[in-house]
Structure formats: structure tokens, C-alpha cells
Design an enzyme around this catalytic site. Structure first.
Site, PDB file in Angstrom:
ATOM      1  N   CYS A  94      54.841  77.606  36.789  1.00 50.38           N
ATOM      2  CA  CYS A  94      55.018  77.561  35.342  1.00 50.38           C
ATOM      3  C   CYS A  94      53.858  76.760  34.745  1.00 50.38           C
ATOM      4  O   CYS A  94      53.537  75.670  35.236  1.00 50.38           O
ATOM      5  CB  CYS A  94      56.355  76.911  35.003  1.00 50.38           C
ATOM      6  SG  CYS A  94      56.561  76.653  33.231  1.00 50.38           S
ATOM      7  N   HIS A  99      54.922  84.453  32.717  1.00 49.43           N
ATOM      8  CA  HIS A  99      55.229  85.747  33.319  1.00 49.43           C
ATOM      9  C   HIS A  99      54.425  86.871  32.659  1.00 49.43           C
ATOM     10  O   HIS A  99      53.802  87.694  33.328  1.00 49.43           O
ATOM     11  CB  HIS A  99      56.716  86.079  33.157  1.00 49.43           C
ATOM     12  CG  HIS A  99      57.645  85.178  33.898  1.00 49.43           C
ATOM     13  ND1 HIS A  99      57.243  84.067  34.587  1.00 49.43           N
ATOM     14  CD2 HIS A  99      59.010  85.240  34.063  1.00 49.43           C
ATOM     15  CE1 HIS A  99      58.292  83.480  35.133  1.00 49.43           C
ATOM     16  NE2 HIS A  99      59.362  84.178  34.842  1.00 49.43           N
ATOM     17  N   GLU A 100      54.484  86.924  31.331  1.00 50.03           N
ATOM     18  CA  GLU A 100      53.838  88.016  30.596  1.00 50.03           C
ATOM     19  C   GLU A 100      52.326  88.028  30.866  1.00 50.03           C
ATOM     20  O   GLU A 100      51.723  89.086  31.037  1.00 50.03           O
ATOM     21  CB  GLU A 100      54.059  87.869  29.087  1.00 50.03           C
ATOM     22  CG  GLU A 100      55.511  87.956  28.646  1.00 50.03           C
ATOM     23  CD  GLU A 100      56.192  86.599  28.684  1.00 50.03           C
ATOM     24  OE1 GLU A 100      55.659  85.654  29.314  1.00 50.03           O
ATOM     25  OE2 GLU A 100      57.271  86.487  28.075  1.00 50.03           O
ATOM     26  N   ASP A 155      57.446  79.949  40.250  1.00 49.67           N
ATOM     27  CA  ASP A 155      58.071  81.200  39.816  1.00 49.67           C
ATOM     28  C   ASP A 155      57.918  82.243  40.921  1.00 49.67           C
ATOM     29  O   ASP A 155      56.959  82.194  41.689  1.00 49.67           O
ATOM     30  CB  ASP A 155      57.382  81.719  38.541  1.00 49.67           C
ATOM     31  CG  ASP A 155      57.710  80.861  37.327  1.00 49.67           C
ATOM     32  OD1 ASP A 155      58.851  80.403  37.231  1.00 49.67           O
ATOM     33  OD2 ASP A 155      56.817  80.658  36.494  1.00 49.67           O
ATOM     34  N   VAL A 162      42.765 100.717  45.537  1.00 52.67           N
ATOM     35  CA  VAL A 162      42.738  99.299  45.871  1.00 52.67           C
ATOM     36  C   VAL A 162      43.066  99.140  47.356  1.00 52.67           C
ATOM     37  O   VAL A 162      43.984  99.778  47.869  1.00 52.67           O
ATOM     38  CB  VAL A 162      43.726  98.509  44.987  1.00 52.67           C
ATOM     39  CG1 VAL A 162      45.171  98.920  45.219  1.00 52.67           C
ATOM     40  CG2 VAL A 162      43.557  97.015  45.216  1.00 52.67           C
ATOM     41  N   GLU A 163      42.338  98.290  48.052  1.00 50.08           N
ATOM     42  CA  GLU A 163      42.591  98.022  49.456  1.00 50.08           C
ATOM     43  C   GLU A 163      43.767  97.045  49.527  1.00 50.08           C
ATOM     44  O   GLU A 163      43.758  96.017  48.865  1.00 50.08           O
ATOM     45  CB  GLU A 163      41.335  97.460  50.122  1.00 50.08           C
ATOM     46  CG  GLU A 163      41.393  97.396  51.636  1.00 50.08           C
ATOM     47  CD  GLU A 163      42.189  96.215  52.102  1.00 50.08           C
ATOM     48  OE1 GLU A 163      42.987  96.353  53.038  1.00 50.08           O
ATOM     49  OE2 GLU A 163      42.023  95.150  51.502  1.00 50.08           O
ATOM     50  N   SER A 164      44.781  97.325  50.365  1.00 48.89           N
ATOM     51  CA  SER A 164      46.039  96.590  50.233  1.00 48.89           C
ATOM     52  C   SER A 164      45.976  95.155  50.732  1.00 48.89           C
ATOM     53  O   SER A 164      46.651  94.287  50.193  1.00 48.89           O
ATOM     54  CB  SER A 164      47.178  97.363  50.902  1.00 48.89           C
ATOM     55  OG  SER A 164      47.036  97.358  52.287  1.00 48.89           O
TER      56      SER A 164
END
Ligand SMILES: [Ca+2]
Ligand SMILES: [Ca+2]
Ligand SMILES: [Ca+2]
Ligand SMILES: [Ca+2]
Ligand SMILES: [Ca+2]
Ligand SMILES: [Ca+2]
Ligand SMILES: [Ca+2]
Ligand SMILES: [Ca+2]
Ligand SMILES: [Ca+2]
Ligand SMILES: [Ca+2]
Ligand SMILES: [Ca+2]
Ligand SMILES: [Ca+2]
Ligand SMILES: [Ca+2]
Ligand SMILES: [Ca+2]
Ligand SMILES: [Ca+2]
Ligand SMILES: [Ca+2]
Lengths: 145, 145, 145, 145, 145, 145, 145, 145, 145, 145
Positions: free
Chosen positions: D59, D100-101, D66, D81-83
Site C-alpha cells: 500500500c 490497486h488501480e 496487497d 511476452v515471454e512468461s
């Protein structure tokens, strides 16, 4: 004496989160209400189930993050663990590297030291690594209980 | 001594996957934290549940691939199995031909040799062949435990 | 002509499993029964759903094993894929290294080449790596269908 | 050119985990196999579903941890994207404070910058804080797609 | 300007819980990260789902306690609601008497005033009273959205 | 000696399916790996669970087909049943007429003769006839086990 | 005329089960009651759902048994299929070798020939072979319906 | 004016339960908060879902008790139904004999009369009588809505 | 002697269904295969579970129909019940009036008379009447078993 | 006129159950309350869902019993079916032989004749015969509705 006279974490002016290594000093306890005659005149028996789904630590060798849900079952003796202090204590594993089994063993021991419960069991339900979930359990019973 | 001083697979510069035959030498162990007084001052009892859903081997006669979920339950003694080495060990069955029962028996024996646990059980939940799922189990208990 | 006159894999004297690299030549087809007037005098419309829960390949960079369930949906044209040859073809990815997306793309293309279907979709439901499941999908529609 | 010639994280000699702040430079991409004529001669259409259940950040005001499951859906353009690099990138939020947003918005933007996909959606399923789960979503579509 | 420069409730030295009547002044907002070009250079579209399972108020006539789960869905405009302030605001209904419909209507209006969202819906899933659960919903859309 | 030196059905050049009557000679066994010191040096204990969902026979009086799932549980002794030979053996009931109870009794006896297990139980979960499902069970324990 | 004047299989003195090859002559029909003014004076519209979980045939190449659940949906025209004759007809595939797709295509065609329905769909949910379940569907609509 | 100034049932000194016949006069309403500018300054739109699982009446002919769960969905207009008065109103059917359909029709009409909603639907999910559950529904929409 | 030499109901030229009153003479038995040394050379132990979901009788007072699922568990002695004759026997209750308890008691007695089993239990799971399901059970054990 | 003035079955001194053949004269109707201005002053729209799980009839050819759950959906016109009379009517099929399709067709027609509904659908979910469940449906819509 009030049950929560000596609690620091709960409602403190400012919580300082520690993330660098497990710190049992973060744990706080309060007198088990079941052990107080004024609160428990009939001597009812108490037990506890605590689920901590947001535990995370690091792998001691690779440094990659590990995640687990910890499930703690307990028959308390003279003391109960204060839950915000438990959260802070578990949060202190965040940047610490230790194997799954050692984390669970350490948490169980720290709670035994703090609480001297009649019985306690700690299970670590770790998410898979390499496709393999490994779940250690630690259990302790006070001699004579 | 650090618990992970002697581990090779975990965090190695380059993992060499072996797929040609089961190689118990891939398995690595580390001292059971529950057996270390510094980590387990109260002598709590430890146990382990390990689920391996990605096991695959070959049929020893036809050469066709077999698939299983292995479930390992254990009360460790002096040693714990390191999980990446377990993954590599199980991966070494990939191009090896052996019956379901023999795979489960071999895995249980290799873990007994490596770990000398107090108790261990290995179950192989193989997917159906010819419409028939066949699930062997192997179990071992250290004498006197 | 019998529908299965030219099939090699199914019921062969000895199946030779190839595990070193994807081999579209392993795939076999037979005339779509729905396209044969003797079997389908009324011209009923056909479609197919095939689930392959035992797909495994290797990571092209690390060499570690990957696992997936492939789901194939199709409206066939002139040809159907023979299911044992499909199993052998999917088995030929066993020791081959390729990314998830490329495996799914390749399988869809090889089936388009073999079958010239009216419509086909291939989805790869891979198990997690690093705690992350990645599921690619490939879809193709014959022009004019 | 091989699809994975330029990847650093995957199979590197030693992975360096960064935990102090989100670092888009950790993300790596490889050419979308669906966009390569040699792999996709028929021009089949590709899409991707990626689930990341082990996201954690702090946070920005209280410093408390979080946790979230991120779900990413995508129609890739020229790049995938390479994982493992995605895992490292998401891991770099571990000691970083952000709402969060903003986390979800940042992740969506970083993936748009890296991949220039035809379409992408990122949803963050955060666990409750104060008993309240808050789930933001971010979505982007390439103009003309 | 930092997104959380003006927040009071989150991380304050001491949270003052107000229980006597709904107090929209407890609500705090921060600039919607999706509306900041530095965080959202690609202009991705954002939305929010918030679940509040611990809402409680009193019946305005009998004084008996009511309980509900509030579900808030939103497409934010210039502002986001800070979640701890939302918790404090919802907590301020604790000793306040108001009908279910009026609570939901008030909460929706207070959020519209605070946030000027593009779209918002608030549903109150109240537990039964007299055996009867009554669930009101309130919805608002900014003109032109 | 290799465990599968004497197997005929598995991987044979051509499997001849017999459907006219139950033929215990189709059953093949291989030395129980748990009984071989080279494979089981620690003497772990083995058990088996086998599910056969595709059993079919005929009614001995009317000639109409019956269907069942057979569930076999066993603690093997010196021998294990080879699973393809079990499939062929069960397939040999296909055109044979016998009551549910007699089928289950026969299968249990044939397996006792072949395998001399320490313990075995066979349950036949037959689908309904005349709206009535009838499920017989047969169980045998080696004297002294 | 009574609806069942011409039925042979149902209630016959002795049912002769034929298992050697599909025999459409086993199918019997009776006048669709929905098409008889005495039974359906108001002209209500009829449809049918029939589930056949006990279908079994042989592989045309290997001779091994296959199993399926057939699901038939239909809007009948002038005729309905008599269900015991349907059972006998499906039973006639028991010793017959044919691919999954051809079985479903044949059954759909035989029912179209027999019944001239307004619409019919037949789906074969076959159990896995080689770990792969393959489910064909056939559909037909009378021109003008 | 307070929303609940005119309510009698809620919080009255003594509730008089009437069981002899449905009495619409027991129903009370209060001004729809969504229709009050002071409570709904932004003009948010409201709707309601009410579930009443404890409805009981008598059979009008035999006198035996009937039980139902009533489900009421509504978009209110100028008024809302007060829920305790709704409970008393529904309770007034307790010793009253009326068919299922008529009960549901009456309740819907009484609510339309009381509330003049924009839309309302009442469904009665009655428990079986003679083994037969019968569920009537009534629906009404204000002209122009 | 063949096990089914004396059966009348099964495969008879024409089954005569009797519906007017329970007729134990409809029940037929065949020698328990588990008791035949030729079929059961190892003396395996047999047991039976039979489920009859389509039982119906009449109320002896009102004449209204009752419905039940009967569950029969048994360890047979010298005889087994033939299942089509059991269906006919249970069908003979169709127009017979008897209380739930008496039906179950009668069925258990008739089966004891016919079969002299080592142990038997009959449970009647009747559907509700007046909203109340009533389930009687009858059990019998041969003296000395 | 009271809605139930002319009902005979419901609450009659003695119900005469007829079991020999379907008798539409057993069906009784009462004026649809939704069609009565005194009960439905606002003209709310009504619909009905009726489930009859205890339907039983005989096979017209073999005489063996059949069982079904009937599901009736309806938008009534001027009349509603009285539910006890419906039970008696359905009970009158108990000793009557008729095919599944004809039973459902007949029931739908008898209800159309009796009730002249705006819309009605009757589905018969029959239990399996010969392992095959056959479910017919009948549907009717009043011209102009
Ligand atoms: Ca402290
Ligand atoms: Ca550390
Ligand atoms: Ca080998
Ligand atoms: Ca070929
Ligand atoms: Ca390769
Ligand atoms: Ca930071
Ligand atoms: Ca107040
Ligand atoms: Ca042999
Ligand atoms: Ca035979
Ligand atoms: Ca014929
Ligand atoms: Ca044939
Ligand atoms: Ca009043
Ligand atoms: Ca009354
Ligand atoms: Ca007899
Ligand atoms: Ca009688
Ligand atoms: Ca009749």
C-alpha cells in the site's frame, strides 16, 4: 488488569512494517480469556482456528518468491496471539529466504515460545513450484496435555 | 552449517535435465529443519504432503507414454527432499520404460534410501490405458516408528 | 475403397513412437465419411470435438517439460484425422523444445495442411510455469465457409 | 532468426530478482509465432489467456502488503511476452507502494508499450483490505482493430 | 503531485471511527490513475468492482440492526474512492437508522457527488428481516456517457 | 530376468481379441515388483486400485447386453496382473451370457488363481435392467493374511 | 389402425439379438402420434430427446471395443422410432468395426431413411482411446423445414 | 417530512397479527427515497428484489395448508412497500383459503394498488401438493414504462 | 445343472404382469453362484446391493398412489433373486393398498422366505405425502450368522 | 360466483381414483383468477409452471410399467387447471398402455381442450427402458397469441 493493556501493534499511532527477516518480537499476546475466572466462571474449553492466506517468503537459494496459505489450529493455554501482531510477524518473512519446511517449523516454534499453548498445529499450503505443491505441517503438544 | 550449502540443482547456473532413465543421484536432500535444535527448539513434530501432477514415463513393452499424478506423504527423519531435485528426478522417467507398479515402488525405495523417513507413502494415480486407470500405492515405515 | 485402406499407425504390427521432434508425416487421414455418398446418402452435416489431455513438450530455452490439454474443434471437409496417428503426432513433441504459442500454431497449421477443414480451432490449456498458466488459441476458417 | 535468440531471463545463468520497484525493462518479448510465415503458413489467428495468481505489492500510504490474481487476455500483434520475464516484472512490484488501480493501469500500459497488441485487457482481482475486495480492470484496443 | 498527497484516513496516526450518522465528509478520493498521462500514456480504459460484505445499519423505526453486502461497480472519471475512507464512511451508518432503499440511494449519491464517475451502480444485498431479504439497487450514468 | 519377458498381449504384433467366452488364459501376470529385492530393497508394502468402466456381457437367458464398471482393490502377493491382458480378459465376456453375480464371482476367482494375492475385492456396478441396478461384490483373503 | 399393429421387436415372443453388423432393418417405426388427428386434435407440435448411454462397437482396424453415449434430438415427421427396436439396432453394432465418425453418420442416415423427420441431430460421446476422447456430431434438416 | 412518519406496523407498541383473511389495508408504504430530491439529488435509478420464503395459506376447498416462497421484483415509482407491513400482509393469508394462482394474482394487484410501481413481477414457488409443485407468476408494467 | 434352468420370467415367451396384489409366487431364484464350487473354486465371499427406484403402491385408506425407491442389501446364502422376477414382484404392488411400513415388512419377509439369506436389509425411501417423507427399514439376520 | 363452486375432486367426501384408462373428464378447471376483474383489477399477466414427478403408465405392447416426470408450462387464458384433478387425471394413466409420445401428446391436447390456454408446453422425462431414456415434448400456441 485489562486484557489488552500491553498491546503495541493494535491501534498504534503508526505501524512500522518490517520485511527484511522473521522477527518474533513483533508477536504480541494477551491473557487467554478462557483462563480468567471472571470471564470463564464455568471453565469452558477454548480452541482456535486461524487461516492466513497471504503468506509470502523467498526461496533461500534462488531468491524467487514463494506463496502459501498458513492454517493454524490451537488449544491455547495462558495466552492468545493478537491477530494484527500475527499479521506483522508473518509479513516479516516477505524478503526473507527460507525453505518451506523451515518457515513452518519456525512459525510453530515462535508461537510455542510466545503462547505455551496446550496444543498447536501449523500447516503451510504452498503454491506449486516446478508444478509441485509441497505442504509441510508442524505440530506440538504440551507435555501432560 | 547452512541448510542448503550442498544443494546443486536449486539455483544452479544451468539445470541439465536428464530424460533417459531414472537417476536417483539427481535427488538431493537437506537437513530436516525439524531436526535442528536451533530452528526447532521446542521439538515440534513435522510431516509433509507433496503432490506431483506432471509425472510421465513410457510403457516398458509398447513404448507409449504414461501419465500420472504422484501423491507423497511423509514423516521425515533426519532429511528432507529438495523439491527442484525431486522434479528433476521425476523428470528422469520421461523416456524410461517401466510398469506403473515398478515406478511407484522405485520412487518409494529411492526416497527411503535418500531420506530414511519415519514413514512414507507414495500413490500413483495413472490416467487410463485401454479405458482402465490403474493406481498403485507403496508404503514404508521405519522399524520402531 | 475402404475408408481405412491406407492407414499405417492404427493396428500396425509395431508402433514406432517418435519423440525427438514434431513430425507432421505421422498424421494420417481417412476420407471423411460424411463426404461419402454411400455412407451419407442424405448428406447430413458433420462436426468433431477432440480433447487431448496428455500433451507434453519441452521449453525451448531451459529444456524443462511443459504439459497441456489440447482441445480441437472442427468442421471437416474432405478428410478426417485418424486418432491414433494424432496421438503419435502429439507424442512427437515429447522431446522437442518450442514455446506454447508456437506449439499451438504449428498443430493448427499441420491439421489445416492435412485436412483442409471447413473450420478448425485449437486451444492449448498449459499447466502453470512460475505459477502462471498461459493458454494460447489458434483458429482458421476456409475462405468462403 | 530463432524466436528466442534475444531472451535473457529464461534459462539465464542466474536470475536476478528485483523487488524494489516496477521495472518494465525486465519484460522481454519474442516474435509472435503466429506472425511468422514459416510457423504459420496458413495464417491462423492467435489469442492468449494468462493468469497470474501470485501478484503482491505494498500500500503506498500504510506500507502493508496487497495481494491479487491478475488475468491478462490478449490478441497479440507482432510480439508475445515471454512468461518468465512477465513473472520477474510482476515480482518487481513486491516492495513497491502503489494503489490497486494504478498497478493495473501501469501493467496494461507497460504491456502495450512492449507488445503493441491488437487488443489487451488486464484485470486485478485483489484480496480484501478492511474486509473490502477492490478489482480494477484496464483495457486497450489498437486503433483500427 | 503524488496520487495520495491529500489522503487523511489511510495511514493516519489514529483513525477516528464515527458511528452516529452517515458522514460523506469521511469519503476521500484520489486522482484516477487512468486519467494521468504519466501513468496511462496509452490511454487504456479503466473500470472497478468493489464488494463490501460488512455493511450494517439500524432500522429507522424499531432500532434493530440490519446487515448487507454492498456491491459497487463503476467506470471512474477524474477520481477514485480511497478504500479505507470508504470503509470508514460505510462504518458511519452503524448507529444510524434508515431504510434499506434510502441507504443504497444515499451511498450512490454520495459517491456520485465525490467522484463524478462515468457510470456507477450500487446494490445492497441485505440479510432477511422477518424472514424476508430485500435488495435495493441504485444506478447512475453521467449524461453523454 | 526382466519383469516383462513373458508377456504376450502387450505390444504383440497383432492382438487377437476374443469375444466368445471368458478365457482366463488371456490373463497374464508379471512378477510383483514389490516382491523383487532389486526393485524393492527396502521391502515397501504395495497395494492396487483398478477401475474398469467398460465391462459388457450378455444376459444368459435373454441374450440382451449388460454393462458395468468393475472396481478391483488388491494387495498383491508374488504377482501383478498385466493391464492390457486384463482388458482382453474382460473383453472376452463381450458375447458371453452370465448373471451379474456369476461374472463378478468368476472374475474374482480367476484373479485369485492367477495372482494368489494377499487380499482382493471385486465390485460390479451394473447399469439398471428393468429400472433396477444390481451390484454384486466378491472378496477373498489369503489364509493367514 | 392401432399405432403398434406392425411392431415386431416390442413384446415379441422371443427377441433375436443380432450382433454381427449394423442392420437398419431392425429399426421399426410407428405412426407419429402427433400426426394423428384422433390423438392430436389440436395439432400440437412434438419433439424428442433420446439418450443411449450403452453404445458399443469395434475399431475397424484393431478390433478393440469402443464405447459411447449417443444423444439423439429430433422433430419427428410422419413417424416415430420404436425404442426397443432402436436398442436392438444400436446393439447390432456390437461386433461391427467402424470409425466413430462413420457410426454417427450411419445412424443419422438410417434414422433419416426410416423416419423422414423434420430435423435430427446425433452426437456420439465416445470414451477416450489413447487418452483422447473424440466426439462426432451429425445433423440433418428436411428441405423446407 | 420524515420517510417513516406515517408507518404504523413498524415499531408499533404491539403488533396485531391478523390471520383470517388477506387485508391489503395492512400494507404500508413510504415515499420512495429515490423519488426524494434531498436523498437522491443526482436522480439515480432504483430497483428492488424481495424474497419471502415463509408464505402460507390454506386450500380453499380442503382447508389443508399450502407453503410457498414468493419472489417480488420491482422498479418502484413514488412509493416503496414497508417490509414489516409486507410480512403482516402476507401473514394475513394464514387462515385464508385461496388457490395458488389467485393468491399470487391478488398480491400483485394489491402491490400495484398500493405502490403504482413502474414494473412489478410476483412469483409463487409453492411446495408440492399430491406430489406436484405448481408455481404461478404475475407481472405488471405501468403504461408508458 | 445350469444356473437358470428353472427361471420362468426371464426371457419367457410372454410376460404376464400382475398388478392386483403382491404375489410372492412371482419371485424366482437361482442357485447362488458363490455357493457353487465350479464357479467359486476359491470360496470368495459374495454380497449384493440392489436399488429399485420405481416402486409404487396405493394408500390402503384413500386409494391414492404412493411412490418409493427400495434399497436392498444382502449377503446371499444358497439362493439369489432373479432381477426380472423381482421387478414383476414389485410391480404386483401397483394396484394394492398397504401402508409404507407394511409394504417394506412384507417384501423383506417374502425375500427371506425365498432366499434364506445370511443377512438382508430392505429400506423404502417413499416420496412425501402431506410434505412428509416416511422411510421404513426392515432387517433380518439368519441365526448363527 | 366463487372460483371453486363447480369443483368436484378437491375436498370431495370421497375421491374415486380411476386407474383403468385416461379420462379427461377427471380434469376440472376454475376461472383463471387473472381473468377476473375483481381479483385482477389491474390486469396483471399470469403464467404457470407445474412439475409432476410421479407419472406412471404401462407399455402398450409389453404391459410393463413406465415412469416419468411431467413438466407443464403455460400462459392460461380463461381457465386454470385444478391441481388435485390434474393428479387424478394423471393417475388415470396408471393401468393404461400407451407410447411415451402419445401420452405426452394426449395430455397436451386434453389440457388445450379443457383450458384453451394462450400457450402450453408439456415435456415427459421418462426413466430409461432398455438403458435408453426417451423424452418427448408437445407444444401449442393459440392462434394470434
Ligand atoms: Ca513487542
Ligand atoms: Ca533473511
Ligand atoms: Ca530406461
Ligand atoms: Ca504417414
Ligand atoms: Ca526439437
Ligand atoms: Ca517504490
Ligand atoms: Ca442517525
Ligand atoms: Ca497367455
Ligand atoms: Ca458363453
Ligand atoms: Ca423390421
Ligand atoms: Ca461388420
Ligand atoms: Ca394501515
Ligand atoms: Ca378467508
Ligand atoms: Ca414362480
Ligand atoms: Ca390388494
Ligand atoms: Ca387402456
Amino acid at each position: 488488569m485489562n486484557l489488552h493493556d500491553k498491546l503495541n501493534a493494535l491501534g498504534s499511532q503508526r505501524t512500522d512494517y518490517r520485511y527484511d527477516q522473521p522477527d518474533a518480537a513483533l508477536l504480541e499476546r494477551f491473557p487467554n480469556p478462557y483462563a480468567e475466572a471472571t470471564i470463564n466462571p464455568h471453565g469452558v474449553t477454548g480452541s482456535l482456528n486461524i487461516t492466513c492466506p497471504e503468506f509470502t517468503s523467498l526461496c533461500p537459494v534462488t531468491g524467487q518468491p514463494d506463496f502459501a496459505t498458513l492454517v493454524i489450529d490451537m488449544i491455547p493455554g495462558a495466552w492468545c496471539v493478537e491477530s494484527k501482531s500475527l499479521k506483522l510477524y508473518l509479513g516479516s518473512f516477505r524478503m526473507h529466504g527460507e525453505f518451506h519446511e523451515a518457515c513452518v517449523c519456525r512459525i510453530c516454534n515462535d508461537l510455542v515460545t510466545l503462547l505455551q499453548p496446550k496444543w498447536i498445529r501449523v500447516e503451510g499450503r504452498f503454491t506449486p513450484r516446478g508444478g509441485i505443491p509441497l505442504w509441510p505441517t508442524a505440530e506440538w503438544r504440551q507435555p501432560g496435555c
